[in-house]
Design a protein around this motif. Structure first.
Motif, PDB file in Angstrom:
ATOM      1  N   LEU A 178       0.845  -1.187   0.000  1.00 54.30           N
ATOM      2  CA  LEU A 178       0.000   0.000   0.000  1.00 54.30           C
ATOM      3  C   LEU A 178       0.882   1.240   0.000  1.00 54.30           C
ATOM      4  O   LEU A 178       1.951   1.253   0.629  1.00 54.30           O
ATOM      5  CB  LEU A 178      -0.905   0.032   1.233  1.00 54.30           C
ATOM      6  CG  LEU A 178      -1.917  -1.094   1.404  1.00 54.30           C
ATOM      7  CD1 LEU A 178      -2.714  -0.888   2.692  1.00 54.30           C
ATOM      8  CD2 LEU A 178      -2.854  -1.172   0.220  1.00 54.30           C
ATOM      9  N   LEU A 179       0.446   2.260  -0.706  1.00 52.70           N
ATOM     10  CA  LEU A 179       1.083   3.568  -0.667  1.00 52.70           C
ATOM     11  C   LEU A 179       0.234   4.458   0.228  1.00 52.70           C
ATOM     12  O   LEU A 179      -0.959   4.636  -0.020  1.00 52.70           O
ATOM     13  CB  LEU A 179       1.185   4.165  -2.077  1.00 52.70           C
ATOM     14  CG  LEU A 179       1.954   3.331  -3.098  1.00 52.70           C
ATOM     15  CD1 LEU A 179       1.811   3.941  -4.493  1.00 52.70           C
ATOM     16  CD2 LEU A 179       3.427   3.206  -2.712  1.00 52.70           C
ATOM     17  N   LEU A 180       0.835   5.001   1.273  1.00 59.25           N
ATOM     18  CA  LEU A 180       0.120   5.823   2.248  1.00 59.25           C
ATOM     19  C   LEU A 180       0.756   7.203   2.330  1.00 59.25           C
ATOM     20  O   LEU A 180       1.978   7.334   2.332  1.00 59.25           O
ATOM     21  CB  LEU A 180       0.153   5.168   3.639  1.00 59.25           C
ATOM     22  CG  LEU A 180      -0.347   3.732   3.740  1.00 59.25           C
ATOM     23  CD1 LEU A 180      -0.219   3.232   5.179  1.00 59.25           C
ATOM     24  CD2 LEU A 180      -1.787   3.601   3.255  1.00 59.25           C
ATOM     25  N   THR A 181      -0.071   8.226   2.399  1.00 56.48           N
ATOM     26  CA  THR A 181       0.427   9.584   2.565  1.00 56.48           C
ATOM     27  C   THR A 181      -0.592  10.392   3.346  1.00 56.48           C
ATOM     28  O   THR A 181      -1.542   9.849   3.914  1.00 56.48           O
ATOM     29  CB  THR A 181       0.750  10.234   1.200  1.00 56.48           C
ATOM     30  OG1 THR A 181       1.523  11.419   1.412  1.00 56.48           O
ATOM     31  CG2 THR A 181      -0.513  10.577   0.422  1.00 56.48           C
ATOM     32  N   GLY A 182      -0.380  11.708   3.383  1.00 53.98           N
ATOM     33  CA  GLY A 182      -1.293  12.591   4.094  1.00 53.98           C
ATOM     34  C   GLY A 182      -1.375  13.937   3.420  1.00 53.98           C
ATOM     35  O   GLY A 182      -0.632  14.234   2.478  1.00 53.98           O
TER      36      GLY A 182
END
Length: 301
Positions: free
Chosen positions: A268-272
């Motif tokens: 998964l690619l996670l950011t904010g």
């Protein structure tokens, strides 16, 4: 979902004694009743999963991320919010370079989630009740749909669109008409889970950022039950520390938001919002698979 300083923030928010002679016989039999009185729900704590970071990539600090999706071949689709700054873009994952972008066509709109299905990109607006479609390759506008209520996150299971509106409800929409075909209330231990935001459909589950928290809910789309929580607090701390070091601290609404599935790696690619980093993570239960790029068949917000 989204947040601005003007956005509403009202959502922020033993047993007995026994004679020594009878205790050995009675306590084992009575313990279940002491812990779970008659009529009480015997619930089991929802598992908490910890992501393991395997790679980090640069991310535009100006991007108030609302939608996030891996299209394949090292390319992301991302949508951004804030009036006057909203839009949809294609981004090179490794470099963070914006390859192409288009502004949300309604100048006063607050852009929200985006997802691509069969070559069409669907982009929500927060309070305007309009979903805009683009050619996923050229980002040329191809149409608009109306809907009631707010728009937050958007994903697809490969057939239907799945949408959040900031409540505890997810709705499925026909991609050809945008009409609601079904809905489900998301609950954890019988309680509604509100503020569902950016979404991603991964191997039969819906993953949802919960606005203003460091939690991602893994949801059974048939029952709406949260089957696991993903704790991303460590990622938030790292992103915050980097922002402070750069002299541009994160604000209260620069929260985790952005989930994209990389099928060929099972990650998964996670950011904010306004984070400087995209984290690629491994998560228990998510495995590599051979599939068409998400932009052609499956997708995320």
């Amino acid at each position: 979902m989204t947040a601005t300083p003007a956005r509403r923030l009202t959502r922020v928010p033993r047993g007995g004694r026994y004679h020594e002679a009878v205790r050995p016989r009675l306590l084992p039999a009575l313990l279940p009743l002491l812990l779970f009185p008659l009529g009480a729900a015997q619930t089991v704590a929802t598992p908490i999963l910890m992501p393991s970071v395997v790679a980090r990539y640069p991310h535009d600090r100006a991007a108030f991320t609302e939608g996030f999706q891996y299209l394949g071949n090292g390319t992301l689709m991302e949508s951004t919010g804030i009036e006057g700054q909203s839009g949809v873009r294609r981004v090179d994952l490794k470099s963070g370079k914006v390859l192409a972008r288009v502004a949300t066509p309604i100048a006063t709109a607050f852009g929200e989630g985006v997802t691509a299905l069969n070559g069409v990109a669907y982009h929500l607006t927060w309070e305007d009740g309009v979903a805009i479609t683009f050619d996923a390759g050229t980002l040329k506008e191809t149409g608009r749909y109306r809907y009631s209520g707010e728009g937050w996150g958007l994903t697809t299971d490969g057939k239907a669109l799945i949408m959040s509106n900031g409540s505890s409800t997810l709705v499925w929409r026909d991609p050809k008409t945008f009409r609601v075909t079904r809905s489900v209330q998301v609950t954890d231990a019988g309680q509604p889970v509100k503020n569902l935001n950016e979404l991603e459909f991964v191997q039969g589950n819906v993953y949802a950022n919960v606005w203003l928290t460091d939690r991602i809910a893994r949801i059974d789309p048939q029952t709406g039950k949260v089957t696991a929580w993903i704790d991303v607090a460590a990622l938030t701390r790292e992103a915050s520390a980097a922002a402070v070091k750069a002299g541009r601290p994160l604000t209260f609404d620069d929260v985790p938001n952005g989930i994209a599935f990389v099928p060929e790696r099972g990650t998964l690619l996670l950011t904010g919002k306004r984070w400087a980093t995209v984290f690629e993570v491994k998560l228990p239960g998510v495995k590599p698979e051979v599939t068409a790029p998400t932009g052609q068949g499956r997708a995320s917000h």
